[in-house]
Design an enzyme around this catalytic site. Structure first.
Site, PDB file in Angstrom:
ATOM      1  N   GLU A   1      -9.895   2.080   4.118  1.00 32.39           N
ATOM      2  CA  GLU A   1      -9.741   3.285   3.294  1.00 32.39           C
ATOM      3  C   GLU A   1     -11.126   3.793   2.838  1.00 32.39           C
ATOM      4  OE1 GLU A   1      -6.353   2.416   0.537  1.00 32.39           O
ATOM      5  OE2 GLU A   1      -7.690   3.375  -0.892  1.00 32.39           O
TER       6      GLU A   1
ATOM      7  N   HIS B   1      -7.432  -3.501   4.677  1.00 34.76           N
ATOM      8  CA  HIS B   1      -6.835  -2.158   4.640  1.00 34.76           C
ATOM      9  C   HIS B   1      -7.606  -1.286   3.640  1.00 34.76           C
ATOM     10  CE1 HIS B   1      -4.294   0.741   2.483  1.00 34.76           C
ATOM     11  NE2 HIS B   1      -3.615   0.915   3.603  1.00 34.76           N
ATOM     12  N   ASN B   2      -7.887  -1.830   2.473  1.00 35.27           N
ATOM     13  CA  ASN B   2      -8.605  -1.040   1.472  1.00 35.27           C
ATOM     14  C   ASN B   2     -10.040  -0.780   1.912  1.00 35.27           C
ATOM     15  OD1 ASN B   2      -6.234  -1.402   0.114  1.00 35.27           O
ATOM     16  ND2 ASN B   2      -7.190  -1.770  -1.854  1.00 35.27           N
TER      17      ASN B   2
ATOM     18  N   SER C   1       0.832  -1.206   0.000  1.00 36.97           N
ATOM     19  CA  SER C   1       0.000   0.000   0.000  1.00 36.97           C
ATOM     20  C   SER C   1       0.862   1.250   0.000  1.00 36.97           C
ATOM     21  CB  SER C   1      -0.916   0.033   1.214  1.00 36.97           C
ATOM     22  OG  SER C   1      -1.614   1.273   1.208  1.00 36.97           O
TER      23      SER C   1
ATOM     24  N   LYS D   1      -4.483  -6.801   3.320  1.00 38.13           N
ATOM     25  CA  LYS D   1      -4.490  -5.677   2.357  1.00 38.13           C
ATOM     26  C   LYS D   1      -5.923  -5.366   1.920  1.00 38.13           C
ATOM     27  CE  LYS D   1      -3.306  -2.384  -0.287  1.00 38.13           C
ATOM     28  NZ  LYS D   1      -3.498  -2.327  -1.676  1.00 38.13           N
TER      29      LYS D   1
HETATM   30  N1  NAP Z   1      -2.210   1.897  -8.668  1.00 36.74           N
HETATM   31  C1  NAP Z   1      -2.172   1.905  -7.337  1.00 36.74           C
HETATM   32  O1  NAP Z   1      -2.182   2.941  -6.651  1.00 36.74           O
HETATM   33  C2  NAP Z   1      -2.063   0.595  -6.610  1.00 36.74           C
HETATM   34  C3  NAP Z   1      -1.820   0.589  -5.233  1.00 36.74           C
HETATM   35  C4  NAP Z   1      -1.653  -0.618  -4.579  1.00 36.74           C
HETATM   36  C5  NAP Z   1      -1.771  -1.797  -5.284  1.00 36.74           C
HETATM   37  N2  NAP Z   1      -2.050  -1.784  -6.604  1.00 36.74           N
HETATM   38  C6  NAP Z   1      -2.138  -3.074  -7.301  1.00 36.74           C
HETATM   39  O2  NAP Z   1      -0.880  -3.307  -7.932  1.00 36.74           O
HETATM   40  C7  NAP Z   1      -1.092  -4.042  -9.140  1.00 36.74           C
HETATM   41  C8  NAP Z   1      -0.492  -3.247 -10.283  1.00 36.74           C
HETATM   42  O3  NAP Z   1      -1.160  -2.018 -10.372  1.00 36.74           O
HETATM   43  P1  NAP Z   1      -0.812  -0.917 -11.474  1.00 36.74           P
HETATM   44  O4  NAP Z   1      -1.767   0.199 -11.250  1.00 36.74           O
HETATM   45  O5  NAP Z   1       0.635  -0.646 -11.440  1.00 36.74           O
HETATM   46  O6  NAP Z   1      -1.070  -1.687 -12.855  1.00 36.74           O
HETATM   47  P2  NAP Z   1      -2.417  -2.256 -13.517  1.00 36.74           P
HETATM   48  O7  NAP Z   1      -2.970  -1.204 -14.391  1.00 36.74           O
HETATM   49  O8  NAP Z   1      -3.288  -2.874 -12.501  1.00 36.74           O
HETATM   50  O9  NAP Z   1      -1.824  -3.448 -14.454  1.00 36.74           O
HETATM   51  C9  NAP Z   1      -1.074  -3.173 -15.593  1.00 36.74           C
HETATM   52  C10 NAP Z   1       0.056  -4.182 -15.721  1.00 36.74           C
HETATM   53  O10 NAP Z   1      -0.494  -5.506 -15.847  1.00 36.74           O
HETATM   54  C11 NAP Z   1       0.058  -6.101 -17.023  1.00 36.74           C
HETATM   55  N3  NAP Z   1      -0.871  -7.070 -17.570  1.00 36.74           N
HETATM   56  C12 NAP Z   1      -2.187  -6.920 -17.769  1.00 36.74           C
HETATM   57  N4  NAP Z   1      -2.717  -8.046 -18.287  1.00 36.74           N
HETATM   58  C13 NAP Z   1      -1.693  -8.925 -18.426  1.00 36.74           C
HETATM   59  C14 NAP Z   1      -1.599 -10.254 -18.895  1.00 36.74           C
HETATM   60  N5  NAP Z   1      -2.684 -10.912 -19.309  1.00 36.74           N
HETATM   61  N6  NAP Z   1      -0.397 -10.847 -18.898  1.00 36.74           N
HETATM   62  C15 NAP Z   1       0.697 -10.193 -18.461  1.00 36.74           C
HETATM   63  N7  NAP Z   1       0.677  -8.931 -17.990  1.00 36.74           N
HETATM   64  C16 NAP Z   1      -0.505  -8.304 -17.980  1.00 36.74           C
HETATM   65  C17 NAP Z   1       0.282  -4.929 -17.948  1.00 36.74           C
HETATM   66  O11 NAP Z   1       1.145  -5.283 -18.985  1.00 36.74           O
HETATM   67  P3  NAP Z   1       1.081  -4.487 -20.392  1.00 36.74           P
HETATM   68  O12 NAP Z   1       1.962  -3.303 -20.222  1.00 36.74           O
HETATM   69  O13 NAP Z   1       1.619  -5.466 -21.372  1.00 36.74           O
HETATM   70  O14 NAP Z   1      -0.342  -4.145 -20.642  1.00 36.74           O
HETATM   71  C18 NAP Z   1       0.887  -3.931 -16.971  1.00 36.74           C
HETATM   72  O15 NAP Z   1       2.228  -4.225 -16.689  1.00 36.74           O
HETATM   73  C19 NAP Z   1      -2.603  -4.241  -9.247  1.00 36.74           C
HETATM   74  O16 NAP Z   1      -2.953  -5.474  -8.679  1.00 36.74           O
HETATM   75  C20 NAP Z   1      -3.165  -3.124  -8.419  1.00 36.74           C
HETATM   76  O17 NAP Z   1      -4.459  -3.393  -7.935  1.00 36.74           O
HETATM   77  C21 NAP Z   1      -2.177  -0.621  -7.291  1.00 36.74           C
END
Ligand code: NAP
Length: 473
Positions: A191, A187-188, A129, A184
């Site tokens: 939030e 936690h959300n 987080s 987690k």
């Molecule tokens: N954003 C936040 O503030 C936040 C905070 C805490 C936790 N998280 C969690 O962290 C994780 C990542 O979040 P994010 O916001 O950075 O990214 P995201 O938008 O959730 O995911 C995008 C990523 O996933 C990959 N992806 C999607 N489909 C795929 C597939 N079928 N095979 C392989 N790769 C694939 C994408 O690759 P391509 O580039 O090839 O599309 C890209 O690298 C998520 O689970 C999210 O819920 C996010």
């Protein structure tokens, strides 16, 4: 190229920042992304002596990591995680470890751990987080899985995590299995609820006292200097004070459509609590509030059919501000009690062995819910006798309620009398009242149930199960 200590798959905002954070602490990390262009761009911009990229193939990526391998997955939750695991599966060896740092649903984590175990591949469901800033500069990290895996990952986690109020890393072994992703998820859920509690305070101040967004920011700034100090209050000040770029002199927040989105973690938390027979009314109400907000069209139609009702006993603002402060504090504290109850029950049922003091500690900094209150909860759990089964049973916590309850009652009754919806502040209070009451109206319910369905009841004066023929037919 020498082999790296860790690999990371997924270069969207979270993965990219986490990889940079790891490399900045002198751990060698190699990254991989499905879309290879992203890896090229990322390495062009951030590559250095600790940060490498692999664009040829996943097998080259895997081969570049020291054995036993540690591979973080930071991709979109759900099917993408399974897709990445399927691709990795034939390339990994026994004792390699996949660490899923995304927001995966914890039941998926249970399934994935069981799927990989027969091949000797470890799986760690790990909550992270702090959003993109946290991932780069220090998140709060919530790893589950086995203790042995935690020992293996600990040097990296401790190096990259935020620091708590005493300077310790905001990471701990949450417990076995899927406990990291469960915590987690909760936690959300917290939030959702804390933000809704704050939103209700904002709504009250603007509607009952006609305060502008910056005027409310001034009050929240005062709140944030004391026991309500938190990241969410800090960012509130920025949101409320932001000027609009299209409307001269106006606040941006006044032009944002009142329709809230959600990604599902609050709903998962509420559903899980219902399935475990644990009460988390404040989270459930926070989810419902977002659902109602999303129904903008119907709300707009209905608002035209009902004339707003306002009471007449509004206290002066300077009297209301401290009441509201104590009401907010007690509401948040009551809501924490619900979440801790859920974590305790889940831990008991799943055999996770979580430590609530440690969870409170690692939430003190780095994560979105970081707040002064977590330091108080951390200390309270540390001091609590072992038999304590609920937050309300900790004497320091009950003293905090004793100080706040009169103002809490006052503020809720004033707000309700003046026709403002406060589902989370109100339900936090009702939860507290119900949990500290030894005389519920469930006796009456039991009578009704026995009347129409012969469901039977117990008595207060003798043992056994009873049924009554209630009417003379
Ligand atoms: N954003 C936040 O503030 C936040 C905070 C805490 C936790 N998280 C969690 O962290 C994780 C990542 O979040 P994010 O916001 O950075 O990214 P995201 O938008 O959730 O995911 C995008 C990523 O996933 C990959 N992806 C999607 N489909 C795929 C597939 N079928 N095979 C392989 N790769 C694939 C994408 O690759 P391509 O580039 O090839 O599309 C890209 O690298 C998520 O689970 C999210 O819920 C996010």
């Amino acid at each position: 190229m020498k082999k790296t200590q860790i690999g990371l798959i997924g270069l969207a905002v979270m993965g990219a920042n986490l990889a940079r954070n790891i490399a900045s602490k002198n751990f060698d990390v190699i990254v991989y992304n499905r879309t290879k262009e992203k890896t090229k761009e990322f390495i062009k911009q951030y590559g250095n002596e600790h940060l490498f990229g692999e664009t040829r193939s996943l097998s080259q990526f895997v081969a570049s990591i020291e054995r036993p391998r540690n591979i973080i997955i930071m991709v979109q939750a759900g099917k993408p995680v399974d897709a990445v695991i399927e691709e990795l599966f034939p390339l990994l060896d026994s004792d390699d470890c996949i660490i899923d740092c995304g927001n995966s649903y914890y039941r998926d984590t249970i399934r994935r751990e069981a799927y990989l175990a027969p091949k000797g591949i470890h799986f760690v469901g790990c909550g992270v987080s702090g959003g993109e800033e946290g991932a780069l500069h220090g998140p709060s990290i919530m790893p589950g899985g086995s203790g042995e895996n935690y020992v293996r990952l600990r040097p990296i986690f401790e190096a990259i995590a935020a620091r708590d109020f005493n300077g310790w890393a905001c990471v701990t072994h949450i417990g076995w299995g899927a406990s990291g992703h469960f915590v987690k998820m909760v936690h959300n859920g917290i939030e959702y609820a804390v933000m809704q509690i704050m939103a209700e305070a904002y709504d009250t101040l603007r509607k009952l006292y006609n305060l502008s967004a910056p005027g409310i920011a001034d009050i929240f700034e005062d709140y944030s200097k004391g026991k309500l100090g938190s990241y969410l209050f800090d960012i509130s000040l920025k949101v409320l004070r932001k000027e609009d770029e299209f409307q001269d002199g106006a606040s941006l927040v006044d032009y944002i459509l009142d329709r809230a989105g959600q990604k599902g973690t609050g709903k998962w938390t509420a559903i899980d609590a219902l399935e475990r027979n644990v009460c988390v009314p404040t989270i459930a109400e926070a989810v419902f509030a977002r659902n109602i907000s999303a129904n903008k069209k119907l709300r707009t139609e209905l608002s035209a059919t009902f004339e707003e009702f306002h009471g007449k006993n509004l206290p002066p603002l300077n009297k209301f501000i401290p009441l509201l402060k104590n009401g907010l504090y007690a509401s948040i504290l009551s809501a924490y009690a619900q979440w801790y109850d859920l974590i305790t029950q889940a831990s008991r049922e799943e055999g996770w062995e979580v430590n609530l003091a440690e969870i409170s500690r690692i939430w003190e900094w780095g994560c979105i819910i970081r707040a002064e209150i977590l330091s108080f909860l951390h200390e309270s759990f540390l001091d609590a006798p072992e038999w304590v089964s609920h937050l309300f049973a900790i004497p320091e916590v009950m003293s905090a309620f004793r100080e706040s309850v009169p103002d809490w009652h006052g503020v809720v009754s004033i707000i309700i009398e003046h026709g403002i919806a406060v589902p989370t502040i109100g339900s936090s209070l009702s939860y507290f009242e119900a949990m500290t009451d030894n005389e519920h109206p469930a006796n009456y319910l039991q009578g009704l149930r026995d009347f129409f369905g012969a469901h039977t009841y117990e008595r207060t004066d003798r043992k056994g199960v009873f049924h009554t023929e209630w009417s003379d037919k």
